[in-house]
Design an enzyme around this catalytic site. Structure first.
Site, mmCIF file in Angstrom:
data_model
loop_
_atom_site.group_PDB
_atom_site.id
_atom_site.type_symbol
_atom_site.label_atom_id
_atom_site.label_comp_id
_atom_site.label_asym_id
_atom_site.label_seq_id
_atom_site.Cartn_x
_atom_site.Cartn_y
_atom_site.Cartn_z
ATOM 1 N N ARG A 152 0.807 -1.220 0.000
ATOM 2 C CA ARG A 152 0.000 0.000 0.000
ATOM 3 C C ARG A 152 0.842 1.274 0.000
ATOM 4 O O ARG A 152 0.345 2.355 -0.278
ATOM 5 C CB ARG A 152 -0.961 -0.014 1.207
ATOM 6 C CG ARG A 152 -2.076 -1.047 1.059
ATOM 7 C CD ARG A 152 -2.818 -1.296 2.369
ATOM 8 N NE ARG A 152 -2.111 -2.257 3.220
ATOM 9 C CZ ARG A 152 -2.565 -2.701 4.388
ATOM 10 N NH1 ARG A 152 -3.733 -2.276 4.847
ATOM 11 N NH2 ARG A 152 -1.877 -3.565 5.103
ATOM 12 N N GLY B 29 2.154 -14.317 6.300
ATOM 13 C CA GLY B 29 1.246 -13.759 7.299
ATOM 14 C C GLY B 29 1.911 -13.502 8.641
ATOM 15 O O GLY B 29 3.026 -13.974 8.897
#
Ligand code: UD1
Ligand code: CA
Length: 464
Positions: free
Chosen positions: A19, A80
């Site tokens: 992002r 993760g």
């Protein structure tokens, strides 16, 4: 030796940070003078006996920024947050494991201390630092049953009802080490992202009958995780205000906190006044009773006491001693060293030079690679010609010398103590102490010339 009740902090910093849309690792982006990771490290260092950082491949920059006293473990594949913590297992002690994300610059060490104390006092299997926020979008939500924490659901996996919950997971937790490793082994990537979520460890521990505690951060801004550049700017705004609050508490007058940009690495002495629209960055130290007027930009510089900067001075890696006065509009470049009570005025540039005590260069000058003595007067337009197109050369100017306006001092050159240089000279040879050096053609004066010329042109007009 690892103590039984030792505390290991595991800082997660291996995420890909898509992002941010950056080629630079997210946690190395600068924030008020430090890399983003520096803030989490600083807070964790206060409470932890051991620091472990989980990094991705090619993290040389991050390793260098984090420095010593940190054990690095590599997460080769970003599977993760749960998978990331598991990689840290060999580096962790057997006591309590504090997990935090590397992208939380507003988290305070006081809050971490409270979390650790609460965890130890309750003997919980896990303690989650939570926050109640106005806009919980994007965060994991805390699901409770009869008041007790049951599990955490990620925003992307949450139902519409769960999305309405305002209590969020900050991504900071304390775990009992043994129970953490057991729970992590049970995590499955059965979620929207196909990742091993650390958040699932909370549900697993609760289902196994473990006690899950939640502690709310006293100020919800501490939960702010930096995922994109908008959040980076939001965190910077809050940090800047905190920095100014600290300086004001230490006795600095900040006339307009809304427009003063001061980085975390800056120290300023009491009774110094900072005007609106000032930028002070890097390892800058400013003494007491100074004035920093509007438009000044000061980077990695050292200023003594009672130094006055008039508007629009640009300083980079410069040193300015007590009671010197600068500006308006002066430019001090790296290794400019201005002695006490010296004056550097408008449109004067100084680079890699020492200006002695009480010396003046008040207008339009360039001083580069020079050593200037005390009480020297450098006239307007004087230039040290330090560069011959191939190499840099040094200029030495003795105490009390007087350098006339528009002088070119062609280096290497020495001007002795008390010597005078006539205006407009191009000086290429050393000038002995006490001498006068003038280098310019003789002035011609023709008396009555103007009237003669006028008469001549009148005669010409009559002839036409
Ligand atoms: C995470 C939490 C979420 C919480 C939020 C708080 C999970 C699954 N979700 O979400 O509940 O509300 O933080 O900001 O944990 N990382 C690795 N390796 C990986 C993935 C991530 O080291 O494989 C690191 C990242 O660099 C980052 C941290 O873990 O420092 C958190 O990852 P991020 O992707 O930012 O998680 P969020 O989506 O913000
Ligand atoms: Ca995050």
């Amino acid at each position: 030796m690892i103590e039984m009740d030792g505390l290991t902090a595991v800082i997660l910093a291996a995420g890909e940070a898509k992002r941010m849309r950056s080629r630079q690792p997210k946690v190395l982006h600068p924030l008020c003078g430090r890399p983003l990771i520096g803030y989490a490290l600083r807070a964790a260092r206060v409470v932890a006996d051991r620091l472990v950082m989980v990094v991705g491949p090619n993290a040389e920059g991050l390793r260098a920024a984090a420095g010593e006293a940190v054990t690095f473990v590599e997460q080769r594949e970003r599977l993760g947050t749960g998978h990331a913590v598991l990689q840290a297992r060999p580096a962790c002690g057997p006591g309590t494991v504090l997990v935090l994300a590397g992208d939380m610059p507003l988290l305070s060490s006081e809050t971490l201390e409270r979390l650790v104390n609460h965890h130890k006092a309750t003997g919980a299997a896990a303690t989650v630092l939570t926050a109640v926020v106005e806009r919980p979008q994007g965060y994991g939500r805390i699901l409770r049953q009869g008041g007790r924490v049951k599990r955490i659901v990620e925003d992307r996996d949450a139902t519409d009802d769960q999305k309405k919950l305002a209590e969020i997971n900050t991504s900071v937790y304390c775990f009992d080490a043994k129970r953490l490793w057991k729970a992590l082994a049970e995590i499955r990537p059965d979620n929207e992202q196909g990742e091993y979520y650390l958040t699932d460890a909370i549900g697993i521990l609760a289902r196994a009958g473990g006690r899950i505690e939640a502690l709310a951060a006293p100020d919800p801004v501490e939960a702010l995780g930096i995922n994109d550049r908008g959040q980076l700017a939001a965190a910077a705004a809050i940090l800047r205000r905190r920095i100014l609050d600290r300086l004001m508490a230490e006795g600095v007058t900040v006339l307009d906190p809304a427009s003063a940009y001061v980085e975390d690495t800056v120290t300023i002495g009491p009774d110094t006044t900072v005007y609106p629209h000032v930028l002070i960055e890097g390892a800058t130290t400013i003494g007491r009773d100074c004035v920093i007027a509007s438009g000044c930009q000061i980077s990695a510089s050292r200023l003594g006491d009672r130094v006055k900067l008039k508007p629009y001075c640009i300083l980079t890696e410069a040193t300015v001693e007590d009671e010197a006065q600068l500006g308006p509009f002066c430019h001090l470049r790296p290794k400019a060293h201005i002695g006490s009570r010296a004056r550097i005025g408008n449109f004067v540039e100084v680079k890699n030079s020492r200006i002695g005590r009480g010396s003046k260069a008040n207008h339009l000058a360039y001083i580069g690679d020079a050593t200037v003595g005390e009480d020297v007067n450098i006239g307007a337009g004087a230039i040290t010609c330090n560069y011959d197109g191939a190499a840099k050369h040094e200029t030495k100017i003795g105490d009390r010398a007087f350098i006339g306006t528009n002088t070119s001092l062609v280096a290497p050159l020495t001007v002795g103590d008390g010597a005078y240089i006539g205006s407009g000279s191009v000086i290429t040879k050393d000038v002995p102490p006490g001498a006068l050096a003038v280098e310019r053609s003789q002035q011609i004066v023709k008396e009555g010339w103007v009237a003669r010329r006028a008469a001549k042109s009148r005669d010409k007009d009559e002839d036409d």
